[in-house]
Enzyme design. Structure first.
Site, mmCIF file in Angstrom:
data_model
loop_
_atom_site.group_PDB
_atom_site.id
_atom_site.type_symbol
_atom_site.label_atom_id
_atom_site.label_comp_id
_atom_site.label_asym_id
_atom_site.label_seq_id
_atom_site.Cartn_x
_atom_site.Cartn_y
_atom_site.Cartn_z
ATOM 1 N N GLY A 239 -6.474 -14.182 3.551
ATOM 2 C CA GLY A 239 -6.153 -14.543 2.331
ATOM 3 C C GLY A 239 -5.414 -13.559 1.678
ATOM 4 O O GLY A 239 -4.417 -13.707 0.869
ATOM 5 N N GLU A 361 -8.236 -11.538 -4.516
ATOM 6 C CA GLU A 361 -8.429 -11.049 -2.781
ATOM 7 C C GLU A 361 -8.597 -9.751 -2.701
ATOM 8 O O GLU A 361 -8.206 -9.119 -1.607
ATOM 9 C CB GLU A 361 -7.224 -11.593 -2.387
ATOM 10 N N ARG A 373 -10.227 4.929 3.590
ATOM 11 C CA ARG A 373 -11.348 5.158 4.647
ATOM 12 C C ARG A 373 -10.762 5.054 6.057
ATOM 13 O O ARG A 373 -11.038 5.881 6.534
ATOM 14 C CB ARG A 373 -12.211 3.972 4.362
#
Length: 379
Positions: A239, A361, A373
């Site tokens: 998405g 999204e 991260r």
């Protein structure tokens, strides 16, 4: 990846023809009237746009994510808001295809891929946005049913759709307590709020979905209990790419409108297009869009290949392309001067439509968290 073969060009041309014929001529009226063009969406189904990367045995097109981003870019040249809804519909259909049983796939997907049925993705809640694992809509097991209570917020297509792919809480174990259900829109006890009055995306409805003792069969669960958060996040990878592609397509239209306008408009005795400062602006817009497109295709190829870095690449592409798309559209409005602010020129609509892509999204701030991260983890 960068040299398209004949089939790849044909796929893009089909999407562009659909956008040119059915979306672009109506986009401003739909925006002004807040009209959701269900009749036009029905025309998209036979072209394979209702299940772009759904398997062919249930009516899908069986294409790659790389094909999909090219398709959504072309659709968004006609109307980013309608293209974005088709993206969300595809995300819901893919989740059923990827995680559903044969019975679930055969029951729901032929209607979704043909777009006789319209699907929506339902994750966000009134008090839960970026921290999706904190959702509180409960699904309590009662024999062969779940009983659902809670509310979902900002649900595209709600009130005009047929199916929700909905994330609900089946236990109190945080992200591990979330499951995914296929919820029919006509289920007793399910209701929707008024259509939200929005800055953009007016050509698709956005409503709250309220669940009051809604019974959904256990047979409608995708995967096992507790798999829902993983399913939801995997759906979002694609998405995010599609929304990024919609940003590139909308911004490309804004850029394409700017060149003939500057060629026709004169100031201080010459066409604006002969002003080198404005030429440089156009050059930067073109360069930034091409960089966004290149990263988008790279991320889509990684998702197709199930590459180890697919998640962060999807996040990078989403953040970069939606930021660039909005900035290019906003610069195009500026290049049009006062006319850019007028509805009839179409620039202000593109700017309004693309602004929300930096939020949905997964906000672009969350995209930075995802990428950070991966950087920290590699240190």
């Amino acid at each position: 990846m960068f040299t398209l073969n004949e089939d790849e060009r044909a796929i893009g041309e089909t999407a562009r023809q659909f956008a040119d014929e059915f979306l672009a001529p109506n986009a401003l009226e739909w925006d002004e009237q807040k009209h959701f063009p269900v009749d036009v969406l029905r025309k998209a189904g036979p072209l394979g746009l209702g299940g772009i990367y759904v398997r062919e045995d249930v009516g899908g097109s069986g294409l790659r994510r790389l094909d999909a981003v090219r398709i959504f870019e072309q659709l968004a040249t006609g109307c980013p808001a309608v293209a974005a809804y088709i993206s969300i519909h595809n995300m819901a259909a893919w989740m059923i295809d990827a995680y559903g049983t044969d019975d679930q796939r055969n029951r729901w997907l032929p209607g979704l891929t043909s777009m006789e049925l319209l699907g929506s993705y339902a994750l966000t809640e009134p008090g839960v946005g970026s921290d999706a694992a904190a959702l509180s809509t409960k699904a309590v097991r009662d024999g062969e049913d779940y009983i659902l209570n809670g509310a979902k917020q900002f649900i595209s297509g709600a009130g005009a759709n047929d199916v929700y792919v909905m994330m609900v809480r089946t236990s109190d174990e945080g992200a591990r307590g979330i499951s995914t259900l296929i919820v029919p829109a006509d289920a007793p006890g399910l209701s929707v709020g008024p259509n939200e009055r929005k800055m953009g995306w007016n050509a698709q409805p956005t409503r709250q979905v309220v669940l009051e003792d809604v019974r959904v069969p256990v047979a409608n669960r995708l995967g096992a209990e507790g798999d829902g958060f993983r399913i939801a996040m995997n759906g979002l990878n694609g998405g995010r790419l599609n929304i990024a592609a919609c940003s590139v397509g909308g911004a490309q239209t804004a850029l394409d409108k700017s060149v003939p306008y500057l060629a026709d408009r004169t100031a201080f005795g010459k066409a604006l297009l002969k002003n080198q400062a404005l030429q440089f602006e156009l050059a930067d817009m073109r360069t930034e869009l091409e960089a966004a497109r290149t990263l988008l295709w790279r991320a889509a190829a990684a998702l197709d290949a199930d590459a180890p870095d697919k998640v962060e690449l999807c996040a990078m592409a989403k953040r970069f392309a939606t930021d660039v798309g909005f900035e290019v559209a906003n610069k195009a409005l500026q290049l049009h001067g006062g006319y850019g602010y007028l509805h009839e020129y179409g620039l202000e609509k593109i700017v309004r439509d693309l602004r929300v892509h930096q939020i949905l999204e997964g906000t672009n701030e969350i995209m930075r968290v995802v990428v950070a991260r991966s950087v920290i983890g590699a240190a």
